[in-house]
Every structure is written in C-alpha cells, then in structure tokens.
Design a protein around this motif. Sequence first.
Motif, PDB file in Angstrom:
ATOM      1  N   GLN A 121       0.850  -1.192   0.000  1.00 21.15           N
ATOM      2  CA  GLN A 121       0.000   0.000   0.000  1.00 21.15           C
ATOM      3  C   GLN A 121       0.886   1.243   0.000  1.00 21.15           C
ATOM      4  O   GLN A 121       1.843   1.308   0.757  1.00 21.15           O
ATOM      5  CB  GLN A 121      -0.884   0.035   1.253  1.00 21.15           C
ATOM      6  N   GLN A 122       0.531   2.204  -0.842  1.00 22.68           N
ATOM      7  CA  GLN A 122       1.257   3.466  -0.838  1.00 22.68           C
ATOM      8  C   GLN A 122       0.942   4.210   0.452  1.00 22.68           C
ATOM      9  O   GLN A 122      -0.190   4.215   0.919  1.00 22.68           O
ATOM     10  CB  GLN A 122       0.866   4.305  -2.040  1.00 22.68           C
ATOM     11  N   THR A 123       1.964   4.820   1.023  1.00 19.71           N
ATOM     12  CA  THR A 123       1.792   5.604   2.242  1.00 19.71           C
ATOM     13  C   THR A 123       2.064   7.068   1.950  1.00 19.71           C
ATOM     14  O   THR A 123       2.497   7.426   0.853  1.00 19.71           O
ATOM     15  CB  THR A 123       2.763   5.132   3.346  1.00 19.71           C
ATOM     16  N   GLU A 124       1.835   7.891   2.940  1.00 16.75           N
ATOM     17  CA  GLU A 124       2.093   9.327   2.797  1.00 16.75           C
ATOM     18  C   GLU A 124       3.586   9.631   2.676  1.00 16.75           C
ATOM     19  O   GLU A 124       3.969  10.725   2.316  1.00 16.75           O
ATOM     20  CB  GLU A 124       1.563  10.106   4.008  1.00 16.75           C
ATOM     21  N   THR A 125       4.438   8.674   3.012  1.00 18.30           N
ATOM     22  CA  THR A 125       5.874   8.938   3.038  1.00 18.30           C
ATOM     23  C   THR A 125       6.524   8.838   1.671  1.00 18.30           C
ATOM     24  O   THR A 125       7.707   9.073   1.541  1.00 18.30           O
ATOM     25  CB  THR A 125       6.582   7.945   3.976  1.00 18.30           C
ATOM     26  N   TRP A 126       5.778   8.479   0.660  1.00 18.16           N
ATOM     27  CA  TRP A 126       6.321   8.313  -0.683  1.00 18.16           C
ATOM     28  C   TRP A 126       7.307   7.162  -0.768  1.00 18.16           C
ATOM     29  O   TRP A 126       8.188   7.131  -1.609  1.00 18.16           O
ATOM     30  CB  TRP A 126       6.963   9.602  -1.191  1.00 18.16           C
ATOM     31  N   SER A 127       7.204   6.216   0.124  1.00 17.45           N
ATOM     32  CA  SER A 127       8.087   5.048   0.103  1.00 17.45           C
ATOM     33  C   SER A 127       7.662   4.084  -0.998  1.00 17.45           C
ATOM     34  O   SER A 127       6.485   3.993  -1.352  1.00 17.45           O
ATOM     35  CB  SER A 127       8.010   4.308   1.441  1.00 17.45           C
ATOM     36  N   SER A 128       8.637   3.339  -1.500  1.00 15.64           N
ATOM     37  CA  SER A 128       8.330   2.303  -2.480  1.00 15.64           C
ATOM     38  C   SER A 128       7.454   1.236  -1.843  1.00 15.64           C
ATOM     39  O   SER A 128       7.548   0.976  -0.641  1.00 15.64           O
ATOM     40  CB  SER A 128       9.622   1.673  -2.998  1.00 15.64           C
ATOM     41  N   TYR A 129       6.621   0.625  -2.657  1.00 16.00           N
ATOM     42  CA  TYR A 129       5.728  -0.438  -2.200  1.00 16.00           C
ATOM     43  C   TYR A 129       5.487  -1.409  -3.357  1.00 16.00           C
ATOM     44  O   TYR A 129       5.810  -1.108  -4.502  1.00 16.00           O
ATOM     45  CB  TYR A 129       4.392   0.154  -1.701  1.00 16.00           C
ATOM     46  N   TRP A 130       4.922  -2.554  -3.041  1.00 14.95           N
ATOM     47  CA  TRP A 130       4.599  -3.554  -4.056  1.00 14.95           C
ATOM     48  C   TRP A 130       3.300  -3.142  -4.745  1.00 14.95           C
ATOM     49  O   TRP A 130       2.228  -3.264  -4.172  1.00 14.95           O
ATOM     50  CB  TRP A 130       4.437  -4.936  -3.431  1.00 14.95           C
ATOM     51  N   ALA A 131       3.374  -2.649  -5.980  1.00 13.01           N
ATOM     52  CA  ALA A 131       2.167  -2.335  -6.748  1.00 13.01           C
ATOM     53  C   ALA A 131       1.444  -3.637  -7.089  1.00 13.01           C
ATOM     54  O   ALA A 131       0.223  -3.719  -7.031  1.00 13.01           O
ATOM     55  CB  ALA A 131       2.523  -1.573  -8.011  1.00 13.01           C
ATOM     56  N   ILE A 132       2.225  -4.635  -7.443  1.00 17.48           N
ATOM     57  CA  ILE A 132       1.748  -6.005  -7.642  1.00 17.48           C
ATOM     58  C   ILE A 132       2.641  -6.870  -6.761  1.00 17.48           C
ATOM     59  O   ILE A 132       3.840  -7.017  -7.026  1.00 17.48           O
ATOM     60  CB  ILE A 132       1.856  -6.468  -9.115  1.00 17.48           C
ATOM     61  N   PRO A 133       2.097  -7.414  -5.693  1.00 17.42           N
ATOM     62  CA  PRO A 133       2.926  -8.164  -4.741  1.00 17.42           C
ATOM     63  C   PRO A 133       3.519  -9.437  -5.338  1.00 17.42           C
ATOM     64  O   PRO A 133       2.958 -10.038  -6.248  1.00 17.42           O
ATOM     65  CB  PRO A 133       1.952  -8.515  -3.614  1.00 17.42           C
ATOM     66  N   MET A 134       4.652  -9.817  -4.803  1.00 20.07           N
ATOM     67  CA  MET A 134       5.266 -11.094  -5.152  1.00 20.07           C
ATOM     68  C   MET A 134       4.475 -12.177  -4.420  1.00 20.07           C
ATOM     69  O   MET A 134       4.364 -12.154  -3.203  1.00 20.07           O
ATOM     70  CB  MET A 134       6.733 -11.091  -4.731  1.00 20.07           C
ATOM     71  N   SER A 135       3.912 -13.111  -5.166  1.00 14.36           N
ATOM     72  CA  SER A 135       2.992 -14.088  -4.569  1.00 14.36           C
ATOM     73  C   SER A 135       3.688 -15.321  -4.007  1.00 14.36           C
ATOM     74  O   SER A 135       3.102 -16.026  -3.191  1.00 14.36           O
ATOM     75  CB  SER A 135       1.950 -14.513  -5.594  1.00 14.36           C
ATOM     76  N   ALA A 136       4.922 -15.577  -4.428  1.00 11.36           N
ATOM     77  CA  ALA A 136       5.676 -16.745  -3.960  1.00 11.36           C
ATOM     78  C   ALA A 136       7.127 -16.588  -4.397  1.00 11.36           C
ATOM     79  O   ALA A 136       7.424 -15.820  -5.315  1.00 11.36           O
ATOM     80  CB  ALA A 136       5.086 -18.027  -4.545  1.00 11.36           C
ATOM     81  N   PRO A 137       8.045 -17.328  -3.768  1.00  9.53           N
ATOM     82  CA  PRO A 137       9.447 -17.248  -4.178  1.00  9.53           C
ATOM     83  C   PRO A 137       9.600 -17.564  -5.667  1.00  9.53           C
ATOM     84  O   PRO A 137       8.968 -18.493  -6.174  1.00  9.53           O
ATOM     85  CB  PRO A 137      10.138 -18.317  -3.334  1.00  9.53           C
ATOM     86  N   ALA A 138      10.390 -16.775  -6.340  1.00  5.01           N
ATOM     87  CA  ALA A 138      10.745 -16.968  -7.749  1.00  5.01           C
ATOM     88  C   ALA A 138       9.577 -16.794  -8.708  1.00  5.01           C
ATOM     89  O   ALA A 138       9.711 -17.075  -9.898  1.00  5.01           O
ATOM     90  CB  ALA A 138      11.424 -18.328  -7.966  1.00  5.01           C
ATOM     91  N   ASN A 139       8.441 -16.312  -8.243  1.00  2.00           N
ATOM     92  CA  ASN A 139       7.306 -16.042  -9.124  1.00  2.00           C
ATOM     93  C   ASN A 139       7.510 -14.654  -9.706  1.00  2.00           C
ATOM     94  O   ASN A 139       7.214 -13.653  -9.055  1.00  2.00           O
ATOM     95  CB  ASN A 139       5.987 -16.137  -8.360  1.00  2.00           C
ATOM     96  N   LEU A 140       8.031 -14.597 -10.937  1.00  2.00           N
ATOM     97  CA  LEU A 140       8.454 -13.334 -11.540  1.00  2.00           C
ATOM     98  C   LEU A 140       7.624 -13.009 -12.776  1.00  2.00           C
ATOM     99  O   LEU A 140       6.885 -13.865 -13.286  1.00  2.00           O
ATOM    100  CB  LEU A 140       9.937 -13.418 -11.898  1.00  2.00           C
ATOM    101  N   CYS A 141       7.745 -11.792 -13.272  1.00  2.00           N
ATOM    102  CA  CYS A 141       6.999 -11.353 -14.449  1.00  2.00           C
ATOM    103  C   CYS A 141       7.411 -12.140 -15.688  1.00  2.00           C
ATOM    104  O   CYS A 141       8.559 -12.573 -15.823  1.00  2.00           O
ATOM    105  CB  CYS A 141       7.250  -9.865 -14.717  1.00  2.00           C
ATOM    106  N   ASP A 142       6.482 -12.262 -16.602  1.00  2.00           N
ATOM    107  CA  ASP A 142       6.732 -12.878 -17.905  1.00  2.00           C
ATOM    108  C   ASP A 142       7.473 -11.845 -18.764  1.00  2.00           C
ATOM    109  O   ASP A 142       6.921 -10.777 -19.062  1.00  2.00           O
ATOM    110  CB  ASP A 142       5.403 -13.257 -18.541  1.00  2.00           C
ATOM    111  N   PRO A 143       8.713 -12.136 -19.183  1.00  2.00           N
ATOM    112  CA  PRO A 143       9.494 -11.153 -19.949  1.00  2.00           C
ATOM    113  C   PRO A 143       8.801 -10.691 -21.230  1.00  2.00           C
ATOM    114  O   PRO A 143       8.882  -9.518 -21.585  1.00  2.00           O
ATOM    115  CB  PRO A 143      10.798 -11.887 -20.268  1.00  2.00           C
TER     116      PRO A 143
END
Length: 163
Positions: A121-143
Amino acid sequence: MTTMSSAVRNATAAWLAASLNRPEDAYTQWADRRLAVLALGRRFCAFRLADELVHAAGNATGFPTPTTILRTLAGPVIHDPRGSRYYALLPPAPPGPDLGPHATYLGLGHYIGVPRVGDDQQTETWSSYWAIPMSAPANLCDPNRVLGLIRAGTAALDEEADA
C-alpha cells in the motif's frame, strides 16, 4: 498488507534476501527502513519503467488504471512514487534491445530498493511499495509481457509526441 500466509511471506523474503552475499543484511534493512537494497542479476533482474510509459500503455490497451495493466505481467512490480517509476521483476537474462528513454534494463551489477514482503500500500511517506505483490518465491513477471507493455507504451508516447 497482502493476505499470503506467513510461511509463504517468510519463504519469499528469504528468496529475495538471498540475492545478497549476506542475506541477513536485507532483514536488517527491512526492519530499519522497510526497504532493502538488493542485488540484481543472480536471482532476478528488473525493467525500470517510467510512470508515463505504464499510463500510456494502459490507455492504449484499454486498461483503466496502472494496476490493471501491471497485473497482465503475471508477476511482481514495485512502485517508487518518489522517482515516478515502476520496477517489473523478471528472471535473469542478458540485456535486451534498446527500449527507448522510458524503459531501462537492470541486471548484474545493479541494485534496487525492494520493500518488505507484504508492504503493498502506498503511504504518505512516498516510500516504495509492491504495486503487484510477489505471490511466492521466484514467481516473476513474464518477460514477453513486459516487453509488450514497453512497446505499447512507447508507441502511445511516440504518437502523443507526433500529435
């Protein structure tokens, strides 16, 4: 926060932390700053995508929000609101073709700030966050899907510039 089980959350954090020679450093950074600087190239790499590229790709393909188009990548994406960019995490690969000014491949020798697993979740601090969370180890985007998003966004931005 995501609704993943604590076992999956812990396994995912361990997998990410193992990108460093000293994985314990990642845990310290997550505890202190909620963001760990992790190495790219061994476990995963990233495409840095300008906000305007993601928005243009979404508009061009009929997706109403950045989140909806990012979900089509089938993997985790970090948003850095302060830097106005997204990072799509994908399997390690050699650098791809030049993709223009709105997308940059980051592989071996690069580092990125990775939020704690579960900080989606985006916070007021402008910190980075998971826009799309990592659902499991090594589960990465399709290139191929990431490249498709980059091409669609670039074409839309080029069309805007020519108008």
